[in-house]
Design a protein around this motif. Structure first.
Motif, short mmCIF file in Angstrom:
data_model
loop_
_atom_site.label_atom_id
_atom_site.label_comp_id
_atom_site.label_asym_id
_atom_site.label_seq_id
_atom_site.Cartn_x
_atom_site.Cartn_y
_atom_site.Cartn_z
N LEU A 1 0.83 -1.20 0.00
CA LEU A 1 0.00 0.00 0.00
C LEU A 1 0.87 1.26 0.00
O LEU A 1 1.98 1.25 0.53
N PRO A 2 0.34 2.37 -0.53
CA PRO A 2 1.12 3.62 -0.53
C PRO A 2 1.60 4.03 0.86
O PRO A 2 2.75 4.46 1.03
N GLY A 3 0.75 3.87 1.87
CA GLY A 3 1.13 4.27 3.22
C GLY A 3 2.13 3.35 3.88
O GLY A 3 2.73 3.71 4.89
N ASP A 4 2.31 2.15 3.33
CA ASP A 4 3.24 1.18 3.91
C ASP A 4 4.57 1.12 3.18
O ASP A 4 5.44 0.30 3.54
N LEU A 5 4.75 1.93 2.16
CA LEU A 5 5.99 1.88 1.38
C LEU A 5 7.19 2.31 2.22
O LEU A 5 7.10 3.25 3.01
N PRO A 6 8.33 1.65 2.04
CA PRO A 6 9.54 2.00 2.80
C PRO A 6 10.28 3.16 2.11
O PRO A 6 11.35 2.99 1.53
N TYR A 7 9.70 4.35 2.17
CA TYR A 7 10.23 5.49 1.43
C TYR A 7 11.69 5.77 1.77
O TYR A 7 12.51 6.03 0.89
N ARG A 8 12.02 5.75 3.06
CA ARG A 8 13.41 6.05 3.45
C ARG A 8 14.38 5.00 2.92
O ARG A 8 15.46 5.33 2.42
N ALA A 9 13.98 3.75 3.00
CA ALA A 9 14.85 2.69 2.49
C ALA A 9 15.04 2.83 0.98
O ALA A 9 16.14 2.63 0.46
N ASN A 10 13.98 3.17 0.26
CA ASN A 10 14.08 3.31 -1.19
C ASN A 10 15.05 4.41 -1.60
O ASN A 10 15.91 4.21 -2.47
N ILE A 11 14.92 5.58 -0.96
CA ILE A 11 15.79 6.70 -1.33
C ILE A 11 17.22 6.46 -0.84
O ILE A 11 18.19 6.74 -1.56
N THR B 1 -0.40 13.53 3.69
CA THR B 1 -0.17 12.22 4.33
C THR B 1 -0.03 12.42 5.83
O THR B 1 0.32 13.50 6.31
N ARG B 2 -0.28 11.36 6.58
CA ARG B 2 -0.34 11.49 8.04
C ARG B 2 0.51 10.49 8.81
O ARG B 2 0.85 10.74 9.96
N HIS B 3 0.85 9.36 8.21
CA HIS B 3 1.43 8.28 9.00
C HIS B 3 2.79 7.83 8.47
O HIS B 3 3.22 6.70 8.75
N ARG B 4 3.49 8.67 7.74
CA ARG B 4 4.72 8.24 7.08
C ARG B 4 5.94 8.96 7.65
O ARG B 4 5.91 10.17 7.85
N ALA B 5 6.99 8.21 7.89
CA ALA B 5 8.24 8.83 8.33
C ALA B 5 8.79 9.67 7.18
O ALA B 5 9.02 9.16 6.08
N GLY B 6 9.01 10.97 7.44
CA GLY B 6 9.33 11.89 6.36
C GLY B 6 10.71 12.50 6.39
O GLY B 6 10.97 13.45 5.65
N THR B 7 11.62 11.97 7.21
CA THR B 7 12.97 12.52 7.25
C THR B 7 13.98 11.44 7.62
O THR B 7 13.64 10.46 8.30
N PHE B 8 15.20 11.63 7.15
CA PHE B 8 16.29 10.75 7.56
C PHE B 8 16.88 11.19 8.90
O PHE B 8 17.61 10.42 9.54
N PHE B 9 16.59 12.42 9.31
CA PHE B 9 17.27 12.99 10.46
C PHE B 9 16.53 12.70 11.76
O PHE B 9 15.43 12.16 11.76
N GLY B 10 17.18 13.06 12.87
CA GLY B 10 16.73 12.68 14.20
C GLY B 10 17.85 11.90 14.86
O GLY B 10 18.96 11.79 14.32
N PRO C 1 6.39 11.04 1.31
CA PRO C 1 7.55 11.92 1.48
C PRO C 1 8.70 11.64 0.52
O PRO C 1 9.83 12.08 0.77
N GLU C 2 8.45 10.94 -0.56
CA GLU C 2 9.53 10.58 -1.48
C GLU C 2 10.33 11.81 -1.91
O GLU C 2 11.57 11.79 -1.90
N ALA C 3 9.64 12.88 -2.30
CA ALA C 3 10.33 14.09 -2.76
C ALA C 3 11.12 14.74 -1.63
O ALA C 3 12.22 15.26 -1.85
N ARG C 4 10.57 14.75 -0.43
CA ARG C 4 11.28 15.33 0.72
C ARG C 4 12.59 14.57 0.99
O ARG C 4 13.64 15.17 1.23
N LEU C 5 12.49 13.26 0.97
CA LEU C 5 13.66 12.43 1.26
C LEU C 5 14.71 12.56 0.18
O LEU C 5 15.92 12.58 0.46
N ALA C 6 14.28 12.66 -1.08
CA ALA C 6 15.24 12.85 -2.16
C ALA C 6 16.00 14.16 -1.98
O ALA C 6 17.21 14.23 -2.22
N ARG C 7 15.30 15.20 -1.53
CA ARG C 7 15.98 16.48 -1.30
C ARG C 7 16.99 16.36 -0.16
O ARG C 7 18.11 16.89 -0.25
N GLU C 8 16.61 15.68 0.93
CA GLU C 8 17.56 15.48 2.02
C GLU C 8 18.78 14.68 1.57
O GLU C 8 19.89 14.88 2.07
#
Length: 290
Positions: free
Chosen positions: A62-72, A111-120, A192-199
């Motif tokens: 599902l779109p909300g379950d995609l591993p966006y950080r791992a992909n980028i 979106t509401r439930h997706r991790a949107g940054t590499f930082f922290g 957050p794909e675009a956000r993560l690509a920018r980071e």
């Protein structure tokens, strides 16, 4: 492994890159989990390319379950610094008809439930997202569309992509609201794909494939996956040709991108002050700043 500068993330209907030769599957386990699928690397007209099926080759995530950080992170670790995101979208404007293509230059993230940054974890950075798409890469995509002899009226340059959580389609009230914002298309995957690509300092652009008019349009009050996928598959061959032409253009003359220095003024925590484990986790992003 030799760095691969050009990456493609394929959305619904685009599960492999036609014409890719000397392929190999790269299975990565990142600090953020496993990517959606193996990344398929190979040569496209002699140019090294990395391809990832965003939802997996069996379209099982599902779109909300995609591993966006791992992909980028995985793309960045392979050396990718130009990334084309191919996405199925619904149209919010009459002129952007089903089976057209759109090159959005702005996003509204709902979106509401997706991790949107590499930082922290002891590392702080604030990248600018005022212009989330690399204009230079989007221009190359537009030129590539023309290279393929496709109708100019079937390509729309610029516009706002509303990214919703999904997996359900919009309510009629929501669809009308997004139109009142002058948004152009609606989808579920570019944030957050675009956000993560920018980071990750990757030049990022979206090739959006219009599948339907969402539910605002008379006669489209009930969008079905069947209709959307049928239109998407019709456009998939054209999209493959545009991608191939784009890779050729990038290989001949990759444009400069402001995205490639996105962290230069964004890092608040110096890498030396970050916990060692965090530095290691972010190594592909921070390598030139250490």
């Amino acid at each position: 492994m030799e760095a691969i500068r050009f990456g493609i993330i394929g959305g619904s209907g685009l599960y492999k890159m036609e014409g890719l030769s000397e392929t190999r599957e790269v299975l990565l386990d990142t600090p953020f989990g496993k990517p959606s699928d193996a990344i398929v690397t190979g040569l496209l007209d002699g140019v090294p390319v990395a391809f990832l099926a965003r939802h997996g080759r069996g379209h099982s995530t599902l779109p909300g379950d995609l591993p966006y950080r791992a992909n980028i992170w995985a793309m960045k670790s392979l050396g990718v610094d130009y990334l084309i995101s191919v996405s199925a979208v619904g149209s919010l404007k009459e002129v952007m008809a089903p089976r057209h293509m759109v090159l959005p230059d702005q996003f509204i993230d709902l979106t509401r439930h997706r991790a949107g940054t590499f930082f922290g974890d002891g590392a702080v950075a604030h990248v600018s997202m005022a212009h989330p798409v690399c204009a230079a890469l989007s221009e190359v995509l537009a030129e590539s569309h023309a290279d393929c002899g496709l109708p100019a009226a079937a390509l729309h340059r610029g516009g706002t992509y509303v990214c919703i959580e999904g997996p359900q389609f919009s309510t009629l009230a929501e669809s009308r609201l997004y139109r009142s914002w002058d948004a152009s298309v609606i989808g579920m995957t570019n944030m957050p794909e675009a956000r993560l690509a920018r980071e990750a300092e990757i030049a990022y652009a979206t090739l959006a494939l219009v599948t339907d008019y969402d539910c605002w349009h008379e006669g489209h009050d009930a969008v079905t996956a069947e209709i959307a996928i049928a239109n998407l598959m019709h456009n998939a061959a054209n999209a493959q040709n545009v991608l191939r032409a784009c890779v050729r253009r990038l290989a001949a003359n990759a444009p400069a991108s402001k995205a490639h220095d996105a962290l230069k003024q964004a890092l608040v925590t110096p890498p030396a002050a970050m916990p060692e484990a965090t530095r290691e986790k972010l190594l592909p992003l921070l390598r030139k700043y250490r």
